[in-house]
Design an enzyme around this catalytic site. Structure first.
Site, mmCIF file in Angstrom:
data_model
loop_
_atom_site.group_PDB
_atom_site.id
_atom_site.type_symbol
_atom_site.label_atom_id
_atom_site.label_comp_id
_atom_site.label_asym_id
_atom_site.label_seq_id
_atom_site.Cartn_x
_atom_site.Cartn_y
_atom_site.Cartn_z
ATOM 1 N N LYS A 52 76.061 22.021 64.578
ATOM 2 C CA LYS A 52 76.024 20.897 63.635
ATOM 3 C C LYS A 52 74.772 20.982 62.773
ATOM 4 O O LYS A 52 74.817 20.730 61.562
ATOM 5 C CB LYS A 52 76.099 19.562 64.400
ATOM 6 C CG LYS A 52 77.508 19.300 64.908
ATOM 7 C CD LYS A 52 77.633 18.222 65.959
ATOM 8 C CE LYS A 52 79.061 18.268 66.524
ATOM 9 N NZ LYS A 52 79.311 17.424 67.668
ATOM 10 N N GLN A 96 76.464 13.178 71.306
ATOM 11 C CA GLN A 96 77.294 14.289 71.770
ATOM 12 C C GLN A 96 77.927 13.947 73.126
ATOM 13 O O GLN A 96 77.225 13.546 74.055
ATOM 14 C CB GLN A 96 76.441 15.571 71.873
ATOM 15 C CG GLN A 96 77.219 16.810 72.247
ATOM 16 C CD GLN A 96 78.257 17.223 71.191
ATOM 17 O OE1 GLN A 96 77.963 17.254 70.009
ATOM 18 N NE2 GLN A 96 79.462 17.526 71.628
ATOM 19 N N ASP A 119 81.290 10.178 63.845
ATOM 20 C CA ASP A 119 82.337 10.723 64.715
ATOM 21 C C ASP A 119 83.622 9.896 64.612
ATOM 22 O O ASP A 119 84.681 10.331 65.055
ATOM 23 C CB ASP A 119 81.875 10.725 66.186
ATOM 24 C CG ASP A 119 81.392 12.097 66.635
ATOM 25 O OD1 ASP A 119 81.729 13.098 65.964
ATOM 26 O OD2 ASP A 119 80.702 12.173 67.668
#
Ligand SMILES: NC(=O)c1ccc[n+]([C@@H]2O[C@H](COP(=O)([O-])OP(=O)(O)OC[C@H]3O[C@@H](n4cnc5c(N)ncnc54)[C@H](OP(=O)(O)O)[C@@H]3O)[C@@H](O)[C@H]2O)c1
Length: 294
Positions: A52, A96, A119
């Site tokens: 990322k 995460q 997300d």
């Protein structure tokens, strides 16, 4: 049969994002900033977070990683989230997953500012998406819709079968495909481990999406002639012929399924690169949302 090349499509979109980011920096002297919180030392999660950062750099975005020990308490993590929610320099962030077992993932996701939830996992974003309102879309389904769009694969009026009902892939994708939208307007069947006569259902699919997490589960007997097959699965299997000692395969038995298809995504190089690109698109959107800059 045509291969849906996610890698090339992702590169194309990456260049578009790069141009947009350069224009933003030029005009406002500020770059979109994505932060990631990584709790623990899980090697796969570490790789995802590193990727990322790399993706952000490649398009001119800023990135930062908050690395926390696996013994971090839920309260400590919530404090970091509260800090990122308030920090005006950070436009979007992710936590995460998976998190260590002592942390309640639902409580963590609910604490993220929905306007920074790149997300797209916050209940407010999932709710907005379900209602057809503007929202952050979860990266994998977003990337798949973008692939269908870029390959002009018609979804309107088609039978779509989604294999797997996870909160991050199957369930949101089934909703997105059934919304009055383009891509969308499909008749969707969502299958899971309690679905009976799976092959009878998948053989009805004009578009089959396999997100089941079982290596090469989908065989040629499960496919209708000229279907479009999107393979979300990623599995590492031993391969002594590769320098790395392993290769990646999907949820679909590619070699026997591909000849029956109109379109199919490979693994690797299909859905994976598009998931990464979707996060960048969401970060760009978060920048616009939080700064008011269009
Ligand atoms: N390419 C990417 O960017 C990307 C992104 C995310 C995930 N993935 C990969 O995609 C795969 C799926 O991951 P996920 O997180 O979406 O799913 P997941 O959480 O592993 O869930 C799997 C789903 O498949 C269903 N299932 C399992 N066995 C089944 C069977 N025999 N028949 C019918 N349904 C069955 C399960 O049903 P129940 O709900 O009944 O248990 C569940 O809904 C994994 O290989 C993952 O690594 C790839």
């Amino acid at each position: 049969m045509k291969i849906i090349d996610g890698k090339t499509t992702a590169e194309l979109i990456k260049n578009e994002i790069k141009t947009e980011v350069a224009a933003i920096i030029d005009k406002y002297n500020s770059a979109p900033h994505l932060a990631a919180i990584l709790v623990g030392e899980d090697p796969a999660s570490n790789t995802y977070v590193n990727n990322k950062e790399k993706d952000c750099r490649s398009v001119g975005m800023t990135s930062s990683v908050y690395r926390m020990s696996s013994r971090t308490s839920e309260e400590e993590l919530l404090r970091t989230i509260a800090f990122l929610n308030e920090d005006e320099q950070i436009h979007g962030f992710i936590v995460q997953l998976p998190l260590p077992e002592h942390i309640n993932v639902d409580r963590i996701i609910a604490a993220i500012n929905p306007n920074k939830d790149v997300d797209g996992f916050h209940p407010i974003n999932l709710g907005r998406m379900m209602l057809g309102q503007d929202s952050f879309l979860p990266a994998t389904p977003f990337g798949i819709l973008e692939l269908l769009k870029r390959y002009n694969i018609e979804t309107k009026g088609k039978n779509c079968v989604v294999l797997g009902r996870s909160n991050i892939v199957g369930t949101p994708l089934s909703i997105m495909l059934s919304r009055k939208n383009d891509p969308g307007n499909s008749t969707v069947t969502l299958c899971h481990s309690y679905s009976n006569n799976l092959a009878d259902i998948t053989r009805q699919a004009d578009i089959l999406i396999a997100a089941i997490g079982k290596p090469e589960f989908v065989t040629k007997e499960m496919i209708k002639e000229n279907a479009t097959v999107i393979d979300v699965g990623i599995h590492r299997v031993v391969d002594h012929e590769k320098n790395s000692g392993y290769k990646l395969i999907g949820d679909v038995k590619f070699d026997e399924v591909a000849p029956k298809c109109n379109y199919i995504t490979p693994v690797p190089g299909g859905v994976g690169p598009m998931t990464r690109i979707a996060l960048l698109l969401n970060t760009l959107k978060a920048f616009r949302k939080t700064t008011g800059i269009s």
